[in-house]
Design a protein around this motif. Structure first.
Motif, PDB file in Angstrom:
ATOM      1  N   PRO A 113      54.700 110.261  -3.904  1.00  0.00           N
ATOM      2  CA  PRO A 113      54.511 109.019  -3.159  1.00  0.00           C
ATOM      3  C   PRO A 113      54.295 109.311  -1.682  1.00  0.00           C
ATOM      4  N   ALA A 114      53.552 108.429  -1.070  1.00  0.00           N
ATOM      5  CA  ALA A 114      53.302 108.594   0.357  1.00  0.00           C
ATOM      6  C   ALA A 114      54.609 108.436   1.111  1.00  0.00           C
ATOM      7  N   SER A 115      54.926 109.411   1.917  1.00  0.00           N
ATOM      8  CA  SER A 115      56.192 109.364   2.654  1.00  0.00           C
ATOM      9  C   SER A 115      56.059 108.401   3.827  1.00  0.00           C
ATOM     10  N   PRO A 116      57.088 107.556   4.037  1.00  0.00           N
ATOM     11  CA  PRO A 116      57.026 106.615   5.159  1.00  0.00           C
ATOM     12  C   PRO A 116      57.074 107.358   6.483  1.00  0.00           C
ATOM     13  N   PRO A 117      56.470 106.790   7.515  1.00  0.00           N
ATOM     14  CA  PRO A 117      56.499 107.453   8.821  1.00  0.00           C
ATOM     15  C   PRO A 117      57.926 107.583   9.320  1.00  0.00           C
ATOM     16  N   LYS A 118      58.217 108.743   9.886  1.00  0.00           N
ATOM     17  CA  LYS A 118      59.562 108.985  10.381  1.00  0.00           C
ATOM     18  C   LYS A 118      59.801 108.199  11.667  1.00  0.00           C
ATOM     19  N   GLU A 119      60.994 107.611  11.745  1.00  0.00           N
ATOM     20  CA  GLU A 119      61.359 106.869  12.942  1.00  0.00           C
ATOM     21  C   GLU A 119      61.724 107.841  14.058  1.00  0.00           C
ATOM     22  N   GLN A 120      61.096 107.653  15.192  1.00  0.00           N
ATOM     23  CA  GLN A 120      61.354 108.535  16.310  1.00  0.00           C
ATOM     24  C   GLN A 120      62.755 108.278  16.859  1.00  0.00           C
ATOM     25  N   PRO A 121      63.576 109.342  17.012  1.00  0.00           N
ATOM     26  CA  PRO A 121      64.928 109.137  17.546  1.00  0.00           C
ATOM     27  C   PRO A 121      64.885 108.678  18.993  1.00  0.00           C
ATOM     28  N   ARG A 122      65.806 107.805  19.333  1.00  0.00           N
ATOM     29  CA  ARG A 122      65.895 107.301  20.699  1.00  0.00           C
ATOM     30  C   ARG A 122      66.878 108.162  21.474  1.00  0.00           C
ATOM     31  N   ARG A 123      66.488 108.563  22.663  1.00  0.00           N
ATOM     32  CA  ARG A 123      67.363 109.375  23.492  1.00  0.00           C
ATOM     33  C   ARG A 123      68.418 108.482  24.123  1.00  0.00           C
ATOM     34  N   VAL A 124      69.682 108.866  23.972  1.00  0.00           N
ATOM     35  CA  VAL A 124      70.786 108.107  24.542  1.00  0.00           C
ATOM     36  C   VAL A 124      70.963 108.505  26.008  1.00  0.00           C
ATOM     37  N   ALA A 125      71.146 107.500  26.865  1.00  0.00           N
ATOM     38  CA  ALA A 125      71.344 107.770  28.280  1.00  0.00           C
ATOM     39  C   ALA A 125      72.627 108.552  28.482  1.00  0.00           C
ATOM     40  N   LEU A 126      72.567 109.517  29.404  1.00  0.00           N
ATOM     41  CA  LEU A 126      73.751 110.319  29.696  1.00  0.00           C
ATOM     42  C   LEU A 126      74.780 109.469  30.435  1.00  0.00           C
ATOM     43  N   PRO A 127      76.073 109.640  30.127  1.00  0.00           N
ATOM     44  CA  PRO A 127      77.113 108.790  30.735  1.00  0.00           C
ATOM     45  C   PRO A 127      77.083 108.838  32.256  1.00  0.00           C
ATOM     46  N   ALA A 128      77.300 107.674  32.864  1.00  0.00           N
ATOM     47  CA  ALA A 128      77.265 107.581  34.321  1.00  0.00           C
ATOM     48  C   ALA A 128      78.457 108.277  34.973  1.00  0.00           C
ATOM     49  N   ILE A 129      79.534 108.488  34.200  1.00  0.00           N
ATOM     50  CA  ILE A 129      80.730 109.108  34.790  1.00  0.00           C
ATOM     51  C   ILE A 129      80.547 110.602  35.032  1.00  0.00           C
ATOM     52  N   PHE A 130      79.505 111.203  34.420  1.00  0.00           N
ATOM     53  CA  PHE A 130      79.271 112.622  34.651  1.00  0.00           C
ATOM     54  C   PHE A 130      78.757 112.839  36.070  1.00  0.00           C
ATOM     55  N   PRO A 131      79.259 113.842  36.770  1.00  0.00           N
ATOM     56  CA  PRO A 131      78.739 114.122  38.121  1.00  0.00           C
ATOM     57  C   PRO A 131      77.288 114.582  38.057  1.00  0.00           C
ATOM     58  N   ARG A 132      76.533 114.209  39.068  1.00  0.00           N
ATOM     59  CA  ARG A 132      75.114 114.568  39.157  1.00  0.00           C
ATOM     60  C   ARG A 132      74.888 115.593  40.256  1.00  0.00           C
ATOM     61  N   ARG A 133      74.047 116.560  39.975  1.00  0.00           N
ATOM     62  CA  ARG A 133      73.628 117.558  40.962  1.00  0.00           C
ATOM     63  C   ARG A 133      72.108 117.518  41.023  1.00  0.00           C
ATOM     64  N   GLU A 134      71.582 117.107  42.166  1.00  0.00           N
ATOM     65  CA  GLU A 134      70.133 116.911  42.298  1.00  0.00           C
ATOM     66  C   GLU A 134      69.419 118.236  42.551  1.00  0.00           C
ATOM     67  N   ILE A 135      68.362 118.452  41.831  1.00  0.00           N
ATOM     68  CA  ILE A 135      67.488 119.607  42.028  1.00  0.00           C
ATOM     69  C   ILE A 135      66.091 119.061  42.290  1.00  0.00           C
ATOM     70  N   ARG A 136      65.634 119.188  43.496  1.00  0.00           N
ATOM     71  CA  ARG A 136      64.357 118.579  43.887  1.00  0.00           C
ATOM     72  C   ARG A 136      63.208 119.580  43.696  1.00  0.00           C
ATOM     73  N   HIS A 137      62.107 119.065  43.186  1.00  0.00           N
ATOM     74  CA  HIS A 137      60.900 119.868  42.963  1.00  0.00           C
ATOM     75  C   HIS A 137      59.749 119.191  43.728  1.00  0.00           C
ATOM     76  N   GLU A 138      59.284 119.819  44.781  1.00  0.00           N
ATOM     77  CA  GLU A 138      58.209 119.260  45.600  1.00  0.00           C
ATOM     78  C   GLU A 138      57.074 120.284  45.700  1.00  0.00           C
ATOM     79  N   PRO A 139      55.845 119.818  45.903  1.00  0.00           N
ATOM     80  CA  PRO A 139      54.721 120.757  46.047  1.00  0.00           C
ATOM     81  C   PRO A 139      54.927 121.673  47.255  1.00  0.00           C
ATOM     82  N   GLU A 140      54.462 122.899  47.103  1.00  0.00           N
ATOM     83  CA  GLU A 140      54.581 123.842  48.221  1.00  0.00           C
ATOM     84  C   GLU A 140      53.704 123.425  49.389  1.00  0.00           C
TER      85      GLU A 140
END
Length: 514
Positions: free
Chosen positions: A93-120
């Motif tokens: 039988p034709a297999s149904p299309p797979k549902e794309q998993p949704r990415r869960v947002a990372l918890p806001a309580i985790f500390p963030r460390r910014e790494i900036r990438h800018e053109p040279e």
């Protein structure tokens, strides 16, 4: 025709009749042989289908890793050959299309460390300067190994110069006297070993990567000491458990090392719990060297209530001394479900509709949060007629299927235990099945691939005690780590008369009072 001709004609007719009888007998024998062969084919096909599910599906009933490793080579070859033959006969039988998993947002309580990438170079090739108009942001989760913190307990020395009296605060009591671990570290080791299924040699490596060398022998000593100190809590929980009128029971195999031989034999972890309808939320594990019914009798002692269990013969002796058997409808349903899943049996499909109707009534009672009287009334009005129709249907089907077939065995299982299976219809405190305790023993089945085996009977009993507290804490809605940490902190100074305050069932109230 004269007399001679009549005698010859009669002899000819008798010969023809005898020949036909012989042909009919041969045909009947051939039909019987074909039926017997077909029955054997069905049995082997059914067994192979179940083996295939055991091999590929990750289920609580699957073989443990050590058993499977001995059979993998032959099973893989047989299953692959049968699968190819079946695929050649079936349209895919034709297999149904797979549902794309949704990415869960990372918890806001985790500390963030910014790494900036800018053109040279922010200068365009045409000579104009580039203007920043926005940005794209993507987040990745990083991990740093746990950081240890050292508690420096500084005890000041106070002296009277006149009388030369020395005063100093006493050493705070700990579960392990003169040891380096705090209650928090001990709780982490226990949770990692008995809840997260991380053996001590893996924890040794984890601690090593965090910068501290903790030999597994030291970790083992800590675990042994904690198991001994926590045992009185488990004994108190058992006393509460055996005061209830309805209990669940189940068991699962765990390999145990045979001392001196370097080999393992099959030991068992038994699980006993209160019902899902009981206000007391408790589960207790009991590790034994075998599966004999004597182990269940030893644990339950003089208890005489209603025991929800499967059809294991080890429980039978209990029913002769006052214990009332309550069957598991899920086990009866599973027999038909295996037939339907493996063979698409129409008989099994029809029978599953009856079970679905019974479970739908239980789901409705659960959603309405009915009391025991409400469940009893609902079952009497709606479930009892369905159960009687199921019994009549099983009886009719039993006479239409051959002896020894998988269908006959599935039907006989239900009819042979009908009184126990339908006992819940007469008691609102009884559940329909044994799934409540099976869910409590599932973490053990999931952890077997990590444990490999129990090192000794004492190690298995210690594991059973700690897991009893951990799983009971989870049943009562507590975080197991915080529960064990608090218990290990207070246990050295807790009076024996107030030991109940540390039980998972009362711990939350005690926390509010502190």
């Amino acid at each position: 025709m004269d007399a001679v001709q009549l005698r010859n004609l009669a002899a000819t007719l008798y010969a023809q009749l005898a020949e036909r009888d012989t042909e009919r007998s041969a045909h009947a024998a051939l039909v019987a042989e074909l039926k017997a062969k077909q029955l054997k084919i069905d049995q082997l096909t059914h067994e192979m289908a179940i083996l295939k599910r055991w091999h590929f599906d990750r289920r609580s009933e699957q073989m443990d890793v050590m058993q499977r490793s001995l059979l993998d080579e032959s099973i893989d070859a047989d299953i692959e050959a049968i699968s190819l033959e079946l695929e050649a006969l079936k349209e895919k039988p034709a297999s149904p299309p797979k549902e794309q998993p949704r990415r869960v947002a990372l918890p806001a309580i985790f500390p963030r460390r910014e790494i900036r990438h800018e053109p040279e170079n922010t200068q365009c090739s045409c000579g104009c300067g580039l203007e920043r108009i926005g940005e794209d942001v993507s987040e990745k989760l990083d991990y740093t190994p746990g950081v240890f913190e050292v508690e420096r307990h500084i005890r000041g020395k106070w002296v009277c110069r006149r009388c030369e009296r020395l005063i100093q605060a006493p050493v705070p009591p700990h579960v392990i006297d003169k040891g380096i671990p705090t209650a928090g570290l001990l709780a982490q080791v226990l949770i990692a070993k008995y809840l997260d299924h991380a053996p001590l040699y893996r924890q040794e490596a984890i601690f090593g990567r965090a910068g501290l060398a903790l030999p597994r022998s030291t970790l083992a000593q800590w675990v042994g000491a904690c198991g001994l100190r926590l045992q009185p809590l488990v004994d108190a929980m058992k006393a509460l458990l055996l005061a209830r009128a309805v209990l669940h029971a189940d068991e699962t195999p765990v390999p145990m090392l045979k001392p001196g031989l370097g080999k393992t034999h099959r030991a068992y972890l038994w699980s006993y719990s209160t019902s899902e309808y009981d206000e007391l939320k408790t589960v207790i594990y009991d590790f034994t060297e075998g599966r004999g019914g004597v182990h269940a009798r030893d644990f339950l002692g003089s208890w005489s209530g209603k025991l929800v269990c499967d059809d294991y013969s080890g429980y039978k002796a209990l029913f002769d001394r006052g214990v009332t058997e309550a069957g598991c409808m899920a086990h009866a349903r599973r027999k038909l479900h295996d037939l339907y899943a493996n063979h698409r049996s129409e008989i099994a499909e029809e029978g599953l509709r009856y079970f679905a109707a019974l479970y739908e009534i239980e789901r409705e009672a659960r959603e309405k949060k009915l009391t025991a009287d409400g469940r009893l009334q609902l079952r009497q009005q709606r479930a009892k007629p369905i159960a009687e129709a199921l019994r009549q249907w099983l009886t009719r089907q039993r006479g239409q299927v051959p002896d020894g077939s998988a269908t006959r065995k599935a039907i006989d299982y239900s009819l042979g235990r009908w009184a126990a299976l339908t006992r819940y219809l007469e008691d609102g405190d009884l559940p329909i099945d044994n799934n409540h305790v099976e869910n409590r023993i599932r973490p053990v089945a999931l952890g077997r691939s990590n444990w490999l085996f129990a090192g000794s009977l004492r190690a298995g009993q210690r594991a059973a005690a700690v897991m009893s507290l951990i799983q009971s804490a989870k049943l009562n809605g507590h975080d197991p780590y915080h529960y064990l940490k608090d218990v290990l902190e207070r246990l050295p100074t807790q009076p024996a008369s107030r030991l109940g305050e540390l039980l998972p069932q009362q711990w939350a109230e005690q926390q509010l009072a502190r």
